[in-house]
Design an enzyme around this catalytic site. Structure first.
Site, PDB file in Angstrom:
ATOM      1  CB  THR A 154      -1.178   0.143   1.635  1.00 28.38           C
ATOM      2  OG1 THR A 154       0.187   0.472   2.317  1.00 28.38           O
ATOM      3  CG2 THR A 154      -1.676  -1.107   1.461  1.00 28.38           C
ATOM      4  CG  ASP A 155      -0.310   4.361  -2.155  1.00 27.56           C
ATOM      5  OD1 ASP A 155       0.209   4.216  -2.598  1.00 27.56           O
ATOM      6  OD2 ASP A 155      -1.299   5.383  -1.977  1.00 27.56           O
ATOM      7  CB  CYS A 156       0.745   4.067   4.656  1.00 31.18           C
ATOM      8  SG  CYS A 156      -0.826   2.387   4.654  1.00 31.18           S
ATOM      9  CE1 TYR A 157       2.336  -0.166   8.110  1.00 30.66           C
ATOM     10  CE2 TYR A 157       0.460   0.126   7.613  1.00 30.66           C
ATOM     11  CZ  TYR A 157       1.202  -0.210   8.380  1.00 30.66           C
ATOM     12  OH  TYR A 157       0.654  -0.034  10.022  1.00 30.66           O
ATOM     13  N   PRO A 158       4.333  -0.093   1.832  1.00 29.47           N
ATOM     14  CG  PRO A 158       6.711   1.521   1.468  1.00 29.47           C
ATOM     15  CD  PRO A 158       5.136   1.541   2.181  1.00 29.47           C
TER      16      PRO A 158
END
Length: 402
Positions: A154-158
């Protein structure tokens, strides 16, 4: 009266209490080194010899213990962020799947989860030699385990993948969190079928040639407080060789089965949900278990201190193996159908002797619980109280009794 008839246990001990201690007074005696502490086995003898009133006056704490496979167990842990942030969606520990649907790098590993790549299972389908319980034991014994993790990103957990070896000390959080431990009574398992069957109670020979059972008898925690007058949320306990806590009733908690005059249930009854810090635990009291033809589990050492507040509690903690009545059920046909009949009722004393009489013949009995290690749990807890000042805690909410 038949032993399984439902009665009001309090009627047997309804005389006016002449002993009335408080938990604070018992803890003060512990801190001053003056407390009298007996194991449940010793308390059975004391109550038999001096009676419940004198035993209540003399004894402050009774320590209990059990060491048995407890399938509803597991580890709640966090691996910490390792560089680029990650929200784990799938994880294995030593090839055993862990549940990652919690948040970020929090996971739960169940004791009965089995290895994805177990060589024994490839040869004999349905048989496993390594699972979640073994991972827990390995970690507590200081061994390194291999973790693989993946994510959709994800954007916060790449970060999308991670692979590393860790020990228990490397984990920022690791708690034993067991939804159902310390069953208060359980079935004696037999097999009426004409072929051997493999169960969570161990292999059962055809034609009722063995009877497998699981409890520590008079040592078992919930037999010593059958109506849950001292145990509940916040009770401090022995768990896996370290300090643990009761969180409340366990799953399948059933407080209302038939009971004997002493309050002992004659069917599977109460359970506890418990937790404890794994970094303080001992591999001697947490053992991975592999059951032939069934799967994996975790044998757990569990002990609860019972404060002897009055003679009613003294009476309950004086329970003997002869007082404990257990139901015999058929796992060959009845249990799989979900409504097993009670074929007979037998005492724990008879089971402990090595054989029982059932359906007109002598049947060998097989314990799933280690009485020796159960006694060691009770004795270790006793030594903690006497030598280390392990004090007792008041439950904020008792286990449900009805």
């Amino acid at each position: 009266m038949h032993p399984s008839q439902s009665v009001q246990p309090e009627a047997h001990v309804s005389e006016e209490h002449v002993v009335n201690k408080t938990l604070d007074s018992i803890n003060e005696r512990i801190r001053k080194g003056k407390a009298v502490v007996l194991t449940a086995e010793e308390m059975t003898k004391a109550v038999s010899e001096m009676g419940k009133v004198e035993a209540a006056k003399e004894v402050d704490v009774v320590t209990t213990g059990t060491f048995s496979p407890m399938c509803s167990s597991g580890m709640l842990f966090n691996i910490g962020q390792r560089g680029e942030s990650m929200r784990v969606s799938q994880m294995t520990v030593n090839d055993v799947p862990a549940y990652a649907g919690i948040a970020a790098v929090d996971c739960y590993l169940g004791a009965t989860e089995t290895s994805l790549d177990d060589p024994l299972n490839k040869v004999y389908p349905g048989e496993f030699k390594y699972g979640g319980g073994h991972v827990i034991e390995d970690l507590v014994r200081g061994r390194s385990v291999h973790i693989t993790a993946s994510s959709y990103g994800t954007d916060c957990y790449p970060r999308r993948s991670l692979e590393l070896d860790v020990t228990l000390e490397d984990l920022p959080f690791a708690q034993l969190l067991n939804p159902r431990n310390g069953y208060q009574n359980y079935n004696v398992a037999v097999n009426l079928d004409d072929k051997i069957i493999y169960t969570y109670m161990g292999p059962l020979k055809p034609g009722v040639r063995n009877a497998n059972f699981a409890t520590a008898g008079c040592l078992s925690p919930l037999f010593n407080d059958p109506l849950f007058k001292t145990i509940g949320l916040g009770t401090k306990i022995f768990l896996g060789g370290g300090v643990g806590w009761v969180l409340g009733p366990g799953t399948q908690h059933n407080p209302s089965p038939p009971r004997t005059e002493r309050g002992v249930p004659t069917r599977p009854a109460g359970t506890m949900m418990v937790r404890g810090e794994m970094k303080n635990m001992d591999g001697r009291f947490l053992r991975g278990v592999s059951m032939l033809g069934y799967g994996c589990s975790l044998a757990v050492g569990l002990g609860v201190p019972i404060p002897v507040l009055n003679e009613e509690i003294a009476w309950y903690t004086g329970v003997s193996d002869e007082d404990i009545i257990m139901p015999v059920k058929d796992y060959g046909e009845d249990y799989p159908k979900g409504s097993p009949r009670v074929l007979a009722e037998v005492s724990y004393a008879d089971l402990k002797s090595g054989q029982i009489e059932l359906m007109g013949k002598k049947v060998q009995t097989v314990p799933m619980t280690s009485y020796m290690l159960s006694l060691e749990v009770a004795e270790t807890l006793k030594s903690w109280i006497l030598e280390k000042g392990f004090t007792l805690t008041a439950p904020q909410e008792l286990l449900p009794s009805s």
